[in-house]
Design an enzyme around this catalytic site. Structure first.
Site, PDB file in Angstrom:
ATOM      1  N   HIS A 196       0.820  -1.221   0.000  1.00  0.00           N
ATOM      2  CA  HIS A 196       0.000   0.000   0.000  1.00  0.00           C
ATOM      3  C   HIS A 196       0.856   1.274   0.000  1.00  0.00           C
ATOM      4  CE1 HIS A 196      -3.607  -2.142  -0.051  1.00  0.00           C
ATOM      5  NE2 HIS A 196      -4.000  -2.070   1.199  1.00  0.00           N
ATOM      6  N   HIS A 235     -10.469   3.341  -0.724  1.00  0.00           N
ATOM      7  CA  HIS A 235     -10.574   2.080   0.023  1.00  0.00           C
ATOM      8  C   HIS A 235     -11.778   2.111   0.967  1.00  0.00           C
ATOM      9  CE1 HIS A 235      -9.333  -1.618   1.927  1.00  0.00           C
ATOM     10  NE2 HIS A 235      -8.164  -1.630   1.316  1.00  0.00           N
ATOM     11  N   GLU A 280     -11.983  -1.791  -4.864  1.00  0.00           N
ATOM     12  CA  GLU A 280     -10.788  -0.987  -5.089  1.00  0.00           C
ATOM     13  C   GLU A 280     -10.465  -0.980  -6.586  1.00  0.00           C
ATOM     14  OE1 GLU A 280      -7.718  -2.397  -2.206  1.00  0.00           O
ATOM     15  OE2 GLU A 280      -9.453  -3.502  -1.395  1.00  0.00           O
TER      16      GLU A 280
END
Length: 348
Positions: free
Chosen positions: A107, A178, A315
């Site tokens: 991430h 998200h 996502e």
């Protein structure tokens, strides 16, 4: 003086009542049957109400967002998903990114864009634009990246998200919102009874360490086939190696939509609340995550525990580890280029 006080109170942008930090701000957007609250911490969707039902998970205080370090509603980057080994090679130059205990850059490292305060560039009743400038070398990524995200509510009951980015050096970029969606009306309830449809024939497969192999597998004859609608919980416990690795759905699908915003990429229906969510995107892939890691020990908005599988994430993104898999769409962004991406969440 009273007149000016009233005007101040009615400003759309204000300090969150629960926030103790002056940097923490909130923008409220309103349109037909919808209200969305955007926080400048992580440029995140703190609340998304459709017909008075809040459809996204989150927390009641800034302190809880920062303490739990979850990505609820935030814009995750500079690269959502994993870059295996934290290794990048751009034009013959090697870059080592920040890695975690799994040996990968996940991430975009920590803190990622969801843990940064963004600048609110502009806002009105239906639109807000926020900006984050990621410095050259942040978490190992090359180039100063200027990223704008614009949230827009429409009278068609859409929440549209537009991204725009530029860089000072060649870099990679893979960003997504998200949000954790729960349309049951009770954030403590699971979403296994919600009906899911996906415009996808294949998905990226993992090894036993949950690292993408660079290969795609057909959904045909598997629990991953949502080309016809199925309840999320209908096959989630089937004996399947990929489900075993992730303890549920947490996979990146290759979309059939080819970036066409007129074609839905996903549809989620809750037959009890009669709410339908459709997802449209210019992105080539869609990561589906069913909150398999929630254990009930996080208490969300309204005192509701985040129990296992109490949400689903959509996502919209490129594939994980694309920089090391040239067969997948490129995430490379060069100086002089402008990255643009759009995702639309449509409610009815």
């Amino acid at each position: 003086m009273k007149k000016y006080l009233v005007i101040f109170v009615l400003l759309t942008i204000s300090l969150l009542s629960f926030a103790q930090k002056e940097e923490m701000k909130l923008v409220t957007l309103r349109a037909s049957n919808m209200e969305v609250k955007i926080m400048n911490y992580g440029a995140r969707i703190h609340q998304l109400k459709f017909r008075d039902t809040d459809l996204v998970l989150g927390f009641d205080s800034l302190e809880e967002y920062t303490r739990n370090r979850q990505n609820f509603g935030s814009v995750v980057g500079r690269y959502i998903g994993r870059i295996l080994g934290g290794y990048l090679n751009i034009d013959g130059h090697e870059f080592m990114l920040q890695i975690r205990h799994n040996g990968d850059c996940s991430h975009g490292g920590s803190p990622n864009f969801g843990e940064r305060y963004w600048k609110i560039l502009s806002h009105n009743d239906t639109t807000a634009t926020l900006r984050y400038i990621s410095p050259d070398g942040e978490n190992g990524f090359p180039g100063e990246l200027t990223l704008d995200v614009t949230y827009t509510l429409t009278q068609k009951q859409d929440l549209r998200i537009d991204y725009k980015a530029t860089t000072t050096k060649p870099t990679v970029l893979n960003i997504a919102n998200h949000s954790f969606f729960n349309m049951t009306g009770d954030h403590a309830s699971d979403v296994l009874g919600e009906e899911l449809w996906l415009a996808a024939d294949s998905f990226a497969i993992y090894d036993m360490e949950k690292r993408v192999t660079g290969k795609l597998a057909s959904v045909h004859g598997t629990p991953f086939d949502f080309r016809t609608p199925h309840l999320i919980g209908e096959r989630i416990e089937d004996p399947n190696r990929q489900l075993y690795v992730t303890k549920g759905y947490d996979h990146c699908y290759k979309l059939n939509t080819n970036g066409d915003l007129s074609k839905p990429a996903a549809r989620l229906v809750d037959n009890h609340t009669n709410i339908t969510l459709e997802v449209y995107t210019t992105e080539p892939a869609l990561q589906i995550y069913t909150a398999n890691g929630h254990k009930g020990n996080m208490i969300g908005k309204g005192g509701k525990p985040h129990n296992r599988r109490n949400a689903i994430c959509f996502e919209t993104m490129h594939f994980p580890n694309s920089p090391n898999n040239p067969q997948w769409p490129s995430t490379l962004l060069r100086p002089g280029e402008t990255f643009r991406s759009t995702t639309i969440f449509h409610f009815k």
